[in-house]
Scaffold this motif. Structure first.
Motif, PDB file in Angstrom:
ATOM      1  N   ALA A 177      13.746 -14.297  14.438  1.00  0.00           N
ATOM      2  CA  ALA A 177      14.095 -15.146  13.218  1.00  0.00           C
ATOM      3  C   ALA A 177      15.467 -14.711  12.914  1.00  0.00           C
ATOM      4  CB  ALA A 177      13.209 -15.085  12.086  1.00  0.00           C
ATOM      5  N   ILE A 178      15.739 -13.628  12.843  1.00  0.00           N
ATOM      6  CA  ILE A 178      17.049 -12.810  12.400  1.00  0.00           C
ATOM      7  C   ILE A 178      18.339 -13.403  13.554  1.00  0.00           C
ATOM      8  CG2 ILE A 178      18.618 -10.809  11.882  1.00  0.00           C
ATOM      9  CD1 ILE A 178      16.804 -12.026   9.765  1.00  0.00           C
ATOM     10  N   ASP A 179      17.771 -13.164  14.726  1.00  0.00           N
ATOM     11  CA  ASP A 179      18.656 -13.698  15.915  1.00  0.00           C
ATOM     12  C   ASP A 179      19.030 -14.960  15.501  1.00  0.00           C
ATOM     13  OD1 ASP A 179      18.404 -11.129  16.926  1.00  0.00           O
ATOM     14  OD2 ASP A 179      17.050 -11.812  18.507  1.00  0.00           O
ATOM     15  N   LEU A 180      18.217 -16.091  15.225  1.00  0.00           N
ATOM     16  CA  LEU A 180      18.547 -17.386  15.067  1.00  0.00           C
ATOM     17  C   LEU A 180      19.374 -17.663  13.762  1.00  0.00           C
ATOM     18  CD1 LEU A 180      15.082 -19.397  15.824  1.00  0.00           C
ATOM     19  CD2 LEU A 180      17.526 -19.875  16.616  1.00  0.00           C
ATOM     20  N   VAL A 181      19.075 -16.950  12.748  1.00  0.00           N
ATOM     21  CA  VAL A 181      19.889 -16.867  11.715  1.00  0.00           C
ATOM     22  C   VAL A 181      21.283 -16.584  11.978  1.00  0.00           C
ATOM     23  CG1 VAL A 181      20.354 -16.057   9.250  1.00  0.00           C
ATOM     24  CG2 VAL A 181      18.129 -16.086   9.945  1.00  0.00           C
ATOM     25  N   ASN A 182      21.412 -15.567  12.631  1.00  0.00           N
ATOM     26  CA  ASN A 182      22.867 -15.144  12.986  1.00  0.00           C
ATOM     27  C   ASN A 182      23.580 -16.280  13.820  1.00  0.00           C
ATOM     28  OD1 ASN A 182      23.200 -12.722  11.631  1.00  0.00           O
ATOM     29  ND2 ASN A 182      21.853 -11.853  13.172  1.00  0.00           N
ATOM     30  N   ILE A 183      22.687 -16.812  14.780  1.00  0.00           N
ATOM     31  CA  ILE A 183      23.181 -18.030  15.663  1.00  0.00           C
ATOM     32  C   ILE A 183      23.727 -19.063  14.752  1.00  0.00           C
ATOM     33  CG2 ILE A 183      22.557 -19.872  17.315  1.00  0.00           C
ATOM     34  CD1 ILE A 183      21.061 -17.652  18.793  1.00  0.00           C
ATOM     35  N   ASN A 184      22.836 -19.558  13.885  1.00  0.00           N
ATOM     36  CA  ASN A 184      23.148 -20.667  12.859  1.00  0.00           C
ATOM     37  C   ASN A 184      24.318 -20.406  12.003  1.00  0.00           C
ATOM     38  OD1 ASN A 184      20.943 -22.182  13.730  1.00  0.00           O
ATOM     39  ND2 ASN A 184      19.385 -21.342  12.528  1.00  0.00           N
ATOM     40  N   VAL A 185      24.545 -19.071  11.433  1.00  0.00           N
ATOM     41  CA  VAL A 185      25.586 -18.717  10.586  1.00  0.00           C
ATOM     42  C   VAL A 185      26.898 -19.029  11.429  1.00  0.00           C
ATOM     43  CG1 VAL A 185      26.602 -17.100   9.089  1.00  0.00           C
ATOM     44  CG2 VAL A 185      24.236 -17.524   8.951  1.00  0.00           C
ATOM     45  N   ALA A 186      26.835 -18.471  12.562  1.00  0.00           N
ATOM     46  CA  ALA A 186      28.092 -18.374  13.357  1.00  0.00           C
ATOM     47  C   ALA A 186      28.424 -19.833  13.791  1.00  0.00           C
ATOM     48  CB  ALA A 186      27.835 -17.558  14.823  1.00  0.00           C
ATOM     49  N   ARG A 187      27.684 -20.807  13.979  1.00  0.00           N
ATOM     50  CA  ARG A 187      27.904 -22.172  14.374  1.00  0.00           C
ATOM     51  C   ARG A 187      28.556 -22.812  13.135  1.00  0.00           C
ATOM     52  NH1 ARG A 187      26.383 -25.601  18.803  1.00  0.00           N
ATOM     53  NH2 ARG A 187      26.453 -27.708  18.265  1.00  0.00           N
ATOM     54  N   ASN A 188      27.960 -22.545  11.838  1.00  0.00           N
ATOM     55  CA  ASN A 188      28.453 -23.207  10.967  1.00  0.00           C
ATOM     56  C   ASN A 188      29.436 -22.828   9.963  1.00  0.00           C
ATOM     57  OD1 ASN A 188      26.390 -25.927  10.434  1.00  0.00           O
ATOM     58  ND2 ASN A 188      25.147 -24.040  11.100  1.00  0.00           N
ATOM     59  N   PHE A 189      29.607 -21.446  10.117  1.00  0.00           N
ATOM     60  CA  PHE A 189      30.629 -20.608   9.312  1.00  0.00           C
ATOM     61  C   PHE A 189      31.243 -19.500  10.174  1.00  0.00           C
ATOM     62  CE2 PHE A 189      27.325 -22.208   6.526  1.00  0.00           C
ATOM     63  CZ  PHE A 189      28.287 -23.049   5.614  1.00  0.00           C
ATOM     64  N   PRO A 190      31.815 -19.655  11.548  1.00  0.00           N
ATOM     65  CA  PRO A 190      32.356 -18.796  12.289  1.00  0.00           C
ATOM     66  C   PRO A 190      33.133 -17.743  11.594  1.00  0.00           C
ATOM     67  CG  PRO A 190      33.281 -21.032  12.863  1.00  0.00           C
ATOM     68  CD  PRO A 190      32.374 -21.207  11.854  1.00  0.00           C
ATOM     69  N   ASN A 191      32.829 -16.544  11.997  1.00  0.00           N
ATOM     70  CA  ASN A 191      33.449 -15.361  11.598  1.00  0.00           C
ATOM     71  C   ASN A 191      33.376 -15.089  10.110  1.00  0.00           C
ATOM     72  OD1 ASN A 191      34.114 -14.812  14.516  1.00  0.00           O
ATOM     73  ND2 ASN A 191      35.929 -16.224  13.982  1.00  0.00           N
ATOM     74  N   ASP A 192      32.409 -15.528   9.552  1.00  0.00           N
ATOM     75  CA  ASP A 192      32.507 -15.620   7.802  1.00  0.00           C
ATOM     76  C   ASP A 192      31.909 -14.088   7.350  1.00  0.00           C
ATOM     77  OD1 ASP A 192      31.769 -15.901   5.143  1.00  0.00           O
ATOM     78  OD2 ASP A 192      31.633 -18.065   5.433  1.00  0.00           O
ATOM     79  N   PRO A 193      32.503 -13.344   6.824  1.00  0.00           N
ATOM     80  CA  PRO A 193      32.241 -12.054   6.359  1.00  0.00           C
ATOM     81  C   PRO A 193      31.175 -11.926   5.305  1.00  0.00           C
ATOM     82  CG  PRO A 193      34.505 -12.360   5.396  1.00  0.00           C
ATOM     83  CD  PRO A 193      33.983 -13.380   6.336  1.00  0.00           C
TER      84      PRO A 193
END
Ligand code: SAH
Length: 413
Positions: A268-284
């Motif tokens: 699940a955590i891997d998918l969260v990271n993929i989803n965040v990266a797609r919608n908010f690239p490089n968002d700290p």
């Protein structure tokens, strides 16, 4: 066709359109000539009659305390075009309330009894429908249902069937419980899962129905996520039990200062990271942690002597703590414990979104568990919103058992 004849006075609930016939209500079963065994086959269509021989309806036979799930009332056979008519009616509701658009192609098309199709779930992701049978009757009808979906829902090109975990445990079923029923458009499937995206309210989510939970995504929190977006601005947010990060993405778009996503499952955590990266690239602003909820919250609390840590907005959306009636007591204790932890640690003026998706725990019981949590911690708590399942998970008014998701939004001083 096999006939099921009820005991005297057992027809009342069917006359009020409640779609279940309990085995205790049945006087006798008259099998048609095709049967070799002494009982109907699980999943076959049977006609149901009152003791006075009135036709009450036709439905799927099941083994268990619910013996028949009615598909059509007042008739002894399914009318011609039945499946197309039901799918069309389900689609019409979603379309007429404006749920489907180029910014939202993710929705539940069929919600079991709520769409007068007991035992059937269909979720739509972009051009693909993912279907689950919860009864052998729906399993038997899977291909005709898939064809009806393709015919009636313009956006759907493919139908995937995923019933490994949903069919009754011991049911003897023929044919595959999982796999494509119809593909008109070749879909990319890689070793690391589906590279397949669907859009919810303008946010993109990777949907992995092959390996994900349920049909791959929790569509039922769409409206509640939108409310989190409204409240997230400038806040430090914790999304506990995040799964693929639905609430996290909305909080980020709503202007959250930081968002922490937590789930016990690394997948699940891997998918969260993929989803965040797609919608908010490089968002700290976003961090994801694979951790147990109780451990994560306890550690945060003990690390902060003030007992108040760094969150202004917390979301608690745990899995169903009670899957059966006999587990309700323990479930309520679980809700109390986890909510007490969250109420204990949230900053003054913080907002807690807390949910229960256990059908067996009703609204009042859940509210009482959260009340007990608040009283145990001793902070001032007010209810801002009472939340529930969205419009594409409708509740058949004659079947109140269809209500399962409830939530409270609390203001904690
Ligand atoms: N909020 C999610 C859905 C949550 S489903 C959404 O909007 O999509 C419940 C999640 O809780 C699952 O992903 C499951 O992996 C996770 N979970 C189950 N037990 C847990 C535990 N003890 N600690 C943390 N996460 C847990």
């Amino acid at each position: 066709m096999t006939s099921v004849i009820l005991k005297p006075h057992k027809e009342d609930s069917l006359k009020r359109f409640h779609p279940w016939v309990f085995s205790g209500a049945i006087a006798r079963v008259v099998l048609d000539a095709s049967h070799k065994a002494a009982a109907p086959e699980e999943g076959e269509l049977v006609a149901v009659y009152s003791a006075a021989n009135e036709v009450l309806g036709v439905g799927h036979w099941q083994v268990g305390s619910i013996a028949v799930r009615i598909l059509a009332f007042g008739v002894a056979e399914l009318p011609a075009g039945f499946w197309n008519e039901r799918i069309r009616a389900a689609y019409r509701v979603r379309e007429s309330i404006g749920l489907i658009s180029h910014t939202n192609d993710t929705f539940r098309l069929v919600h079991g009894e709520g769409d007068f199709l007991p035992g059937l779930i269909v979720d739509v992701y972009a051009d693909t429908a993912v279907m689950q049978a919860h009864s052998v009757g729906m399993h038997v009808c899977r291909q005709i249902i898939a064809e009806a979906i393709i015919a009636e829902v313009p956006q759907v090109q493919n139908v995937y069937y995923k019933s490994d975990d949903t069919l009754p445990f011991k049911a003897p079923v023929e044919g595959d419980k999982t796999g494509w029923l119809i593909t008109n458009h070749q879909l990319p499937i890689t070793n690391s899962g589906n590279d397949f995206w669907s859009t919810e309210n303008g946010l993109q989510f990777r949907i992995d129905w092959l390996r994900g939970q349920k049909t791959g995504f929790f569509i039922d929190q769409r409206e509640n996520r939108a409310l989190v977006e409204r409240y997230a601005n400038g806040k430090d947010v914790l999304n506990m039990f995040c799964y693929t990060g639905g609430f996290s993405l909305y909080a980020l778009r709503g202007g959250a200062k930081t968002v922490d996503s937590v789930d016990v499952s690394q997948k699940a955590i891997d998918l969260v990271n993929i989803n965040v990266a797609r919608n908010f690239p490089n968002d700290p602003r976003h961090h994801a942690y694979a951790a147990d909820a109780f451990d994560f919250l306890s550690e945060k609390i003990t690390n902060h002597k003030s007992q108040i840590t760094n969150y202004d907005l917390i979301i608690l959306d745990p899995p169903a703590f009670a899957k059966h009636r006999d587990a309700v007591k323990n479930a309520l204790r679980g809700y109390q414990r986890i909510n007490a932890k969250a109420i204990e640690m949230i900053r003054p003026g913080g907002i807690l979104f807390t949910f229960s998706c256990s059908q067996a725990v009703d609204k009042e019981a859940f509210r009482l568990a959260v009340f007990s949590a608040a009283a145990q911690v001793g902070r001032k708590v007010r209810i801002l919103h009472q939340l529930h399942q969205p419009q594409d998970h409708p509740i058949n008014i004659y079947h109140p058992e269809g209500e399962y998701l409830k939530g409270l939004v609390l203001y904690v001083e």
